[in-house]
Design a protein around this motif. Structure first.
Motif, PDB file in Angstrom:
ATOM      1  N   GLY A 278       0.803  -1.207   0.000  1.00 49.39           N
ATOM      2  CA  GLY A 278       0.000   0.000   0.000  1.00 49.39           C
ATOM      3  C   GLY A 278       0.839   1.261   0.000  1.00 49.39           C
ATOM      4  O   GLY A 278       2.074   1.225   0.071  1.00 49.39           O
ATOM      5  N   THR A 279       0.170   2.391  -0.111  1.00 50.59           N
ATOM      6  CA  THR A 279       0.850   3.684  -0.103  1.00 50.59           C
ATOM      7  C   THR A 279       0.577   4.398   1.213  1.00 50.59           C
ATOM      8  O   THR A 279      -0.288   3.989   1.987  1.00 50.59           O
ATOM      9  CB  THR A 279       0.349   4.568  -1.258  1.00 50.59           C
ATOM     10  OG1 THR A 279      -1.065   4.778  -1.125  1.00 50.59           O
ATOM     11  CG2 THR A 279       0.630   3.914  -2.606  1.00 50.59           C
ATOM     12  N   ILE A 280       1.311   5.471   1.433  1.00 49.02           N
ATOM     13  CA  ILE A 280       1.149   6.251   2.650  1.00 49.02           C
ATOM     14  C   ILE A 280       0.011   7.239   2.423  1.00 49.02           C
ATOM     15  O   ILE A 280       0.140   8.187   1.634  1.00 49.02           O
ATOM     16  CB  ILE A 280       2.454   6.984   3.009  1.00 49.02           C
ATOM     17  CG1 ILE A 280       3.566   5.960   3.273  1.00 49.02           C
ATOM     18  CG2 ILE A 280       2.252   7.876   4.226  1.00 49.02           C
ATOM     19  CD1 ILE A 280       4.930   6.568   3.484  1.00 49.02           C
ATOM     20  N   GLN A 281      -1.114   7.018   3.094  1.00 48.10           N
ATOM     21  CA  GLN A 281      -2.290   7.858   2.896  1.00 48.10           C
ATOM     22  C   GLN A 281      -2.013   9.291   3.321  1.00 48.10           C
ATOM     23  O   GLN A 281      -1.490   9.542   4.402  1.00 48.10           O
ATOM     24  CB  GLN A 281      -3.466   7.303   3.700  1.00 48.10           C
ATOM     25  CG  GLN A 281      -3.957   5.955   3.197  1.00 48.10           C
ATOM     26  CD  GLN A 281      -4.897   6.097   2.009  1.00 48.10           C
ATOM     27  OE1 GLN A 281      -4.901   7.100   1.316  1.00 48.10           O
ATOM     28  NE2 GLN A 281      -5.701   5.080   1.771  1.00 48.10           N
ATOM     29  N   GLY A 282      -2.368  10.235   2.439  1.00 47.48           N
ATOM     30  CA  GLY A 282      -2.147  11.635   2.742  1.00 47.48           C
ATOM     31  C   GLY A 282      -0.867  12.185   2.149  1.00 47.48           C
ATOM     32  O   GLY A 282      -0.669  13.404   2.116  1.00 47.48           O
ATOM     33  N   ASP A 283       0.013  11.308   1.660  1.00 50.21           N
ATOM     34  CA  ASP A 283       1.252  11.746   1.026  1.00 50.21           C
ATOM     35  C   ASP A 283       0.952  12.170  -0.408  1.00 50.21           C
ATOM     36  O   ASP A 283       0.215  11.493  -1.132  1.00 50.21           O
ATOM     37  CB  ASP A 283       2.262  10.598   1.061  1.00 50.21           C
ATOM     38  CG  ASP A 283       3.592  10.977   0.435  1.00 50.21           C
ATOM     39  OD1 ASP A 283       3.885  12.177   0.371  1.00 50.21           O
ATOM     40  OD2 ASP A 283       4.320  10.065  -0.003  1.00 50.21           O
ATOM     41  N   THR A 284       1.536  13.288  -0.863  1.00 51.24           N
ATOM     42  CA  THR A 284       1.244  13.801  -2.210  1.00 51.24           C
ATOM     43  C   THR A 284       1.733  12.869  -3.312  1.00 51.24           C
ATOM     44  O   THR A 284       1.276  12.966  -4.453  1.00 51.24           O
ATOM     45  CB  THR A 284       1.898  15.184  -2.414  1.00 51.24           C
ATOM     46  OG1 THR A 284       3.287  15.105  -2.096  1.00 51.24           O
ATOM     47  CG2 THR A 284       1.246  16.221  -1.523  1.00 51.24           C
ATOM     48  N   LEU A 285       2.634  11.964  -3.003  1.00 53.28           N
ATOM     49  CA  LEU A 285       3.140  11.016  -4.002  1.00 53.28           C
ATOM     50  C   LEU A 285       2.197   9.834  -4.194  1.00 53.28           C
ATOM     51  O   LEU A 285       2.171   9.215  -5.259  1.00 53.28           O
ATOM     52  CB  LEU A 285       4.537  10.530  -3.583  1.00 53.28           C
ATOM     53  CG  LEU A 285       5.256   9.548  -4.499  1.00 53.28           C
ATOM     54  CD1 LEU A 285       5.448  10.130  -5.900  1.00 53.28           C
ATOM     55  CD2 LEU A 285       6.602   9.155  -3.896  1.00 53.28           C
ATOM     56  N   SER A 286       1.402   9.519  -3.177  1.00 50.68           N
ATOM     57  CA  SER A 286       0.571   8.310  -3.199  1.00 50.68           C
ATOM     58  C   SER A 286      -0.423   8.256  -4.365  1.00 50.68           C
ATOM     59  O   SER A 286      -0.576   7.213  -5.004  1.00 50.68           O
ATOM     60  CB  SER A 286      -0.169   8.151  -1.868  1.00 50.68           C
ATOM     61  OG  SER A 286       0.749   7.948  -0.818  1.00 50.68           O
ATOM     62  N   PRO A 287      -1.135   9.358  -4.689  1.00 48.67           N
ATOM     63  CA  PRO A 287      -2.078   9.283  -5.808  1.00 48.67           C
ATOM     64  C   PRO A 287      -1.429   8.864  -7.120  1.00 48.67           C
ATOM     65  O   PRO A 287      -1.973   8.038  -7.852  1.00 48.67           O
ATOM     66  CB  PRO A 287      -2.648  10.696  -5.885  1.00 48.67           C
ATOM     67  CG  PRO A 287      -2.527  11.230  -4.497  1.00 48.67           C
ATOM     68  CD  PRO A 287      -1.242  10.647  -3.979  1.00 48.67           C
TER      69      PRO A 287
END
Length: 453
Positions: A278-287
């Motif tokens: 998964g990705t880090i929720q809230g991080d600008t890179l995640s989307p």
């Protein structure tokens, strides 16, 4: 258990720890090159490989294109200063306790030193270990507060880490848009694209189906915790095959190597949890990482020409103007001219989900359609008659996911909420209007209560 804080803490920790493990159950390999990475893509291998196989590539990833580095973008002081200026005020800091306001107001010389540090990290492929530690808070979405699935995890990252990933995201977005890495079907988190445009795209094909008297079949897909289920190794392979530069892939690899989080509850904090999935929720890179991860599915749906073909266009234009899917991040629908083609599209979605480690809630997926073309061939305008509805429902019974029938929606009376709007095939806006008025009434009542109190 609700009356025992230690039991609650243990339950939350074990739940998120299990969710953060790789879907395969084995340790990450961090291999992404063709001879190293595991590339058993479902459109090339397995039971579904005969359904519209294609090659996952872009102009940037083809042999002979040359070695590209994004170091020049990372060095660009304009990108760094833009990210520094756009740090939002009033945001909760991460484990470092440094608020955004403090970092923004540091002297220009200090900003230059930080930028040089980012450049050095990019060139060496390293990230400070302390920066990869974050805290995760839970925000209630809806439903029972006693169900963990009704809480959205949001990461509170270190402030310098947020600036770093913001710079990386900006560089990768520019590269992805320049080389057309992301499909036109994807409107999520992209410049000059938004939910209004995507809703208009969907309504355009519905309008065209009615005007040109063509049948239309739709499949709405509901993913479960999509951002939290990304397989890191598969993401790296997909990035390589789509043509992202190797230095960028190595930086992403490093960011998610030994990354940890702690779940912060109002009374305590869990132990460290390794982020292996998964990705880090809230991080600008995640989307962007999610858009990249799901890009192969959109390309596979487009392959084979099984999508909806506008009746207002000549057949010579259909190859370049077929609507196979409409996506806004993980909100997705597939469209087709026949139930058979929609069933094949559903099989592609199932195969991709099984391969990628993602999950779907089939009960919250839906199929619907409208038989404008069939009504015309019958010499009738009663497209909503009971006979036509039985025919439509019978045809859509072949559309299944995991051998499970997908809920059927009546095209006029049963809307599906897509991107916040309750849509029907006949543009019946009464259900949407009723819901909006009800929500407005509740909001007004709450406001009145606040004034009284």
């Amino acid at each position: 258990m609700l009356n025992d804080p230690d039991a609650v803490l243990k339950y939350v920790h074990s739940s998120f720890q299990e969710q953060a493990k790789p879907a395969s159950g084995s340790a990450k390999t961090r291999a992404f090159k063709p001879n190293d990475g595991n590339r058993k893509y479902p459109w090339k291998h397995g039971a579904y490989s005969s359904i519209d196989p294609f090659t996952l590539e872009t102009a940037a990833g083809k042999p002979g294109f040359g070695s590209i580095s994004l170091l020049g973008h990372v060095r660009d002081p304009c990108i760094f200063q833009e990210k520094m200026r756009h740090l939002e005020n009033g945001k909760a800091p991460g484990p470092d306790g440094i608020p955004n306001e403090l970092l923004k107001r540091l002297p220009e010389g200090v900003h230059q030193v930080i930028h040089k540090l980012f450049i050095s990290m990019w060139m060496t492929g390293t990230t400070a270990k302390a920066w990869k530690e974050c805290q995760t808070v839970l925000l209630h979405k809806k439903g029972s507060e006693h169900e963990l699935g009704n809480w959205r995890p949001i990461a509170l990252a270190n402030t310098l880490y947020k600036v770093l990933t913001g710079v990386i995201a900006k560089c990768l977005y520019k590269y992805a848009e320049h080389f057309n890495i992301l499909s036109s079907a994807q409107e999520g988190f992209r410049k000059q694209k938004n939910t209004i445009r995507q809703l208009q795209n969907v309504m355009n094909i519905m309008s065209d189906a009615k005007t040109s008297q063509q049948d239309l079949y739709l499949l709405y897909v509901n993913f479960i915790s999509a951002f939290n289920t990304i397989d890191h190794d598969k993401l790296l392979c997909i990035m390589h095959d789509l043509g992202f530069p190797e230095d960028a892939i190595e930086v992403i690899t490093e960011l998610y190597t030994d990354a940890i989080t702690k779940i912060r509850l109002y009374f305590a904090e869990t132990g460290p949890i390794k982020i292996e999935r998964g990705t880090i929720q809230g991080d600008t890179l995640s989307p962007l990482l999610f858009l990249t991860f799901i890009e192969p599915l959109l390309r596979w749906l487009q392959s084979g020409g099984r999508g909806y073909k506008d009746g207002c266009l000549s057949k010579s234009l259909h190859a370049d103007h077929t609507t196979s899917a409409s996506a806004y991040a993980d909100d997705m629908l597939a469209a087709a001219l026949s139930a058979t083609d929609l069933a094949r599209q559903a099989e592609k979605v199932e195969a991709f989900v099984n391969c990628s480690g993602m999950a779907m809630n089939v009960k919250k997926c839906a199929v619907t359609g409208i038989l404008w073309g069939q009504a015309r061939r019958n010499g009738s305008d009663k497209v909503l008659s009971s006979k036509m509805m039985k025919m439509l429902q019978a045809r859509l019974e072949m559309v299944k996911i995991c051998n499970t029938p997908i809920p059927f929606l009546h095209p006029h009376t049963e809307p599906y909420r897509y991107l916040g709007v309750d849509i029907t095939q006949t543009f019946n806006w009464a259900p949407h209007l009723d819901r909006v008025l009800k929500e407005a009434s509740i909001a007004a009542w709450h406001t009145q209560c606040l004034w009284v109190s």
